[in-house]
Design a protein around this motif. Structure first.
Motif, PDB file in Angstrom:
ATOM      1  N   TYR A 115     -51.190 -96.462 -66.751  1.00 45.88           N
ATOM      2  CA  TYR A 115     -51.845 -95.241 -67.222  1.00 45.88           C
ATOM      3  C   TYR A 115     -52.158 -94.346 -66.026  1.00 45.88           C
ATOM      4  N   ILE A 116     -51.744 -93.080 -66.128  1.00 49.52           N
ATOM      5  CA  ILE A 116     -52.001 -92.116 -65.067  1.00 49.52           C
ATOM      6  C   ILE A 116     -53.082 -91.146 -65.542  1.00 49.52           C
ATOM      7  N   LYS A 117     -54.172 -91.100 -64.820  1.00 45.83           N
ATOM      8  CA  LYS A 117     -55.256 -90.189 -65.156  1.00 45.83           C
ATOM      9  C   LYS A 117     -55.102 -88.917 -64.339  1.00 45.83           C
ATOM     10  N   GLY A 118     -55.006 -87.788 -65.028  1.00 43.68           N
ATOM     11  CA  GLY A 118     -54.860 -86.525 -64.319  1.00 43.68           C
ATOM     12  C   GLY A 118     -54.440 -85.424 -65.257  1.00 43.68           C
TER      13      GLY A 118
ATOM     14  N   ARG B 228     -45.997 -97.369 -62.421  1.00 44.93           N
ATOM     15  CA  ARG B 228     -45.453 -98.723 -62.508  1.00 44.93           C
ATOM     16  C   ARG B 228     -45.105 -99.027 -63.961  1.00 44.93           C
ATOM     17  N   TYR B 229     -44.114 -99.872 -64.160  1.00 47.46           N
ATOM     18  CA  TYR B 229     -43.627-100.105 -65.528  1.00 47.46           C
ATOM     19  C   TYR B 229     -42.935-101.453 -65.612  1.00 47.46           C
TER      20      TYR B 229
ATOM     21  N   ARG C  90     -52.211 -95.890 -76.027  1.00 49.92           N
ATOM     22  CA  ARG C  90     -53.006 -96.200 -74.836  1.00 49.92           C
ATOM     23  C   ARG C  90     -53.865 -97.416 -75.170  1.00 49.92           C
ATOM     24  N   LEU C  91     -53.777 -98.436 -74.335  1.00 49.71           N
ATOM     25  CA  LEU C  91     -54.484 -99.691 -74.577  1.00 49.71           C
ATOM     26  C   LEU C  91     -55.430 -99.936 -73.418  1.00 49.71           C
ATOM     27  N   ASP C  92     -56.718 -99.976 -73.706  1.00 53.77           N
ATOM     28  CA  ASP C  92     -57.720-100.091 -72.657  1.00 53.77           C
ATOM     29  C   ASP C  92     -58.071-101.536 -72.300  1.00 53.77           C
ATOM     30  N   THR C  93     -57.860-102.451 -73.238  1.00 53.61           N
ATOM     31  CA  THR C  93     -58.225-103.848 -73.024  1.00 53.61           C
ATOM     32  C   THR C  93     -57.236-104.747 -73.754  1.00 53.61           C
ATOM     33  N   PRO C  94     -57.221-106.040 -73.459  1.00 50.71           N
ATOM     34  CA  PRO C  94     -56.385-106.962 -74.243  1.00 50.71           C
ATOM     35  C   PRO C  94     -56.710-106.917 -75.736  1.00 50.71           C
ATOM     36  N   ALA C  95     -57.960-106.644 -76.082  1.00 51.64           N
ATOM     37  CA  ALA C  95     -58.320-106.560 -77.498  1.00 51.64           C
ATOM     38  C   ALA C  95     -57.596-105.405 -78.178  1.00 51.64           C
TER      39      ALA C  95
ATOM     40  N   SER D 180     -51.355-105.195 -63.425  1.00 53.87           N
ATOM     41  CA  SER D 180     -51.323-103.819 -62.933  1.00 53.87           C
ATOM     42  C   SER D 180     -52.613-103.060 -63.168  1.00 53.87           C
ATOM     43  N   GLY D 181     -53.477-103.584 -64.026  1.00 50.41           N
ATOM     44  CA  GLY D 181     -54.723-102.908 -64.325  1.00 50.41           C
ATOM     45  C   GLY D 181     -54.681-102.181 -65.652  1.00 50.41           C
ATOM     46  N   TRP D 182     -55.853-101.963 -66.212  1.00 46.15           N
ATOM     47  CA  TRP D 182     -56.001-101.269 -67.485  1.00 46.15           C
ATOM     48  C   TRP D 182     -56.547 -99.860 -67.215  1.00 46.15           C
ATOM     49  N   PRO D 183     -56.251 -98.889 -68.084  1.00 44.31           N
ATOM     50  CA  PRO D 183     -55.474 -98.941 -69.328  1.00 44.31           C
ATOM     51  C   PRO D 183     -53.970 -99.108 -69.068  1.00 44.31           C
ATOM     52  N   VAL D 184     -53.261 -99.402 -70.166  1.00 44.67           N
ATOM     53  CA  VAL D 184     -51.811 -99.545 -70.161  1.00 44.67           C
ATOM     54  C   VAL D 184     -51.248 -98.660 -71.275  1.00 44.67           C
ATOM     55  N   ILE D 185     -50.112 -98.054 -71.008  1.00 45.85           N
ATOM     56  CA  ILE D 185     -49.398 -97.296 -72.037  1.00 45.85           C
ATOM     57  C   ILE D 185     -48.264 -98.156 -72.569  1.00 45.85           C
ATOM     58  N   LEU D 186     -48.181 -98.274 -73.895  1.00 41.98           N
ATOM     59  CA  LEU D 186     -47.098 -99.002 -74.555  1.00 41.98           C
ATOM     60  C   LEU D 186     -46.262 -98.001 -75.327  1.00 41.98           C
TER      61      LEU D 186
END
Length: 431
Positions: free
Chosen positions: A212-215, A152-153, A188-193, A169-175
């Motif tokens: 973020y896709i884990k694999g 998703r993007y 890679r951003l794991d939280t709003p902080a 969409s859930g965390w983490p997020v890639i920017l």
């Protein structure tokens, strides 16, 4: 008695055989030095270089290519004007071989290079196709049309937009910038902080937030001739490429031809080739297999893959891969013959900022199990200021093994042996 008449054909004088014309390619300069050197060394093709004045070149490279016909494009001028100037240059230089083919291995210049080729009536990708292989949001829009699974993007312009995407969409997020490569500007951003801690989004760039896709991450490369995938080659990354920015192993490993691989590489490459309308050349992409085995396509490009991945393929399969690649840009249909069955990978050697006071030598590295090639780009006394990019290194080694797993084990042994010592900039060499 009836006489038999035998007709003896009269042999006409043999007509002179016209020499086969040597093709000429307009070749865009790039940092793909290995491929560029190969193209310039071939004697079965004429080369005219297309040089963009925005691309920095070393003095040594300029000297080495001084004998090659070169058109330097003024990037401050309208592209249409530069195309007209190029056509006048070609017409006004009688001894210049006329380019009929075009090859651009430069990722950052795709849009302008392909548009230039169109303006001078050379084979090219359309601007729509450039968007599919360069603009990461347009690329994923195309995946959706083709039914190819993807993350998703969303396009974003502010850090607040990134936070909103993460909350939905859930965390983490890639920017990342939508047209970057080598993980430049990617986080890679794991939280709003974490979002608050990244630099403000440069308004001169276009940005996207991505799930973020884990694999396990893989690289797919293919050779395409006249719209048909001749063959495809699969590599694995020991860790996802983004994680190399945190200091983890930075490597690409081509599976041995006889190894079982987790996807049908040729079928996948042909599906992408058909969907993107790639006519010829090199197709490169990345994808993930999630922990549950599901497939997620990441990115795709119509140019050579980075680092030494093309060389890995040639070394693993035992053929001149670079020769085959260029042939497809010349509208040829090569038939590569494979002579090896091994896995081969390139391991990028670690780097860090500072003045080099000690670094392992190529000779030391070549004595290690499986190492078949070593190339260092740093030496004692050099000042290193590596970029935050996946290609940052002090050189690389090629490592072979019976399987990709064995190659990875040997690469970890190389990393345990490799030594790099740096001093604060301004300090003298260590004693």
């Amino acid at each position: 008695m009836n006489a038999t008449l035998t007709l003896v054909p009269t042999l006409a004088p043999a007509a002179p055989v016209a020499p086969v014309a040597v093709p000429t390619v307009l070749f865009v300069e790039s940092r793909r030095a290995t491929f560029t050197d190969h193209v310039l060394d071939r004697d079965d093709v004429n080369v005219v270089l297309l040089r963009f004045d925005s691309v920095p070149l070393t003095e040594e490279y300029v000297r080495r290519t001084a004998h090659v016909p070169t058109f330097t494009l003024n990037t401050s001028a309208p592209l249409e004007d530069e195309a007209a100037r190029y056509l006048r240059w070609v017409k006004g230089t009688p001894a210049l071989p006329r380019p009929r083919f075009f090859c651009n291995p430069n990722e950052a210049l795709q849009a302008d290079a392909q548009r230039f080729a169109q303006l001078v009536d050379l084979p090219h990708l359309s601007q729509e196709q450039v968007g599919w292989v360069r603009d990461k949001t347009t690329m994923k829009d195309r995946y959706a049309e083709l039914g190819i699974p993807h993350a998703r993007y969303r396009a974003v312009t502010t850090k607040q937009d990134v936070v909103a995407f993460g909350e939905e969409s859930g965390w983490p997020v890639i920017l990342k910038p939508i047209d970057a490569d080598s993980c430049i500007g990617t986080y890679r951003l794991d939280t709003p902080a974490d979002v608050a801690g990244v630099p403000d989004l440069d308004p001169k760039l276009q940005w996207m937030a991505e799930e973020y896709i884990k694999g396990q991450e893989f690289q797919l490369c293919a050779v395409v001739a006249r719209g048909v995938v001749l063959d495809a080659y699969l590599s694995k990354n020991p860790v996802p490429i983004l994680e190399v920015l945190d200091g983890k192993i930075n490597a690409n490993i081509t599976y041995a031809p006889s190894e079982e691989i987790p996807v049908d590489a040729r079928e996948l490459a042909q599906r992408l080739t058909d969907g993107l309308g790639i006519p010829h050349g090199y197709l490169h992409g990345e994808f993930f297999l999630k922990e549950d085995g599901s497939f997620v396509m990441s990115e795709v490009a119509a140019r050579l893959s980075g680092c030494e991945v093309p060389m890995n393929h040639g070394l693993a399969y035992g053929f001149d891969f670079l020769h085959v690649i260029l042939d497809t840009y010349l509208d040829r249909v090569p038939h590569p013959r494979y002579t090896s069955d091994r896995a081969v990978g390139d391991l990028l050697l670690p780097t860090r900022p500072g003045r080099v006071t000690h670094i392992s030598s190529a000779q030391e590295l070549l004595r290690l199990p499986g190492v078949i090639g070593a190339h260092l780009t740093a030496a004692v006394g050099d000042v290193l200021d590596p970029p935050r990019a996946s290609h940052a290194s002090t050189g690389y080694v090629h490592v072979e093994g019976a399987t990709a797993a064995e190659v990875e084990e040997r690469m970890h042994a190389v990393l345990r042996h490799f030594e790099l010592t740096v001093a604060e900039t301004g300090e003298g060499p260590a004693s």
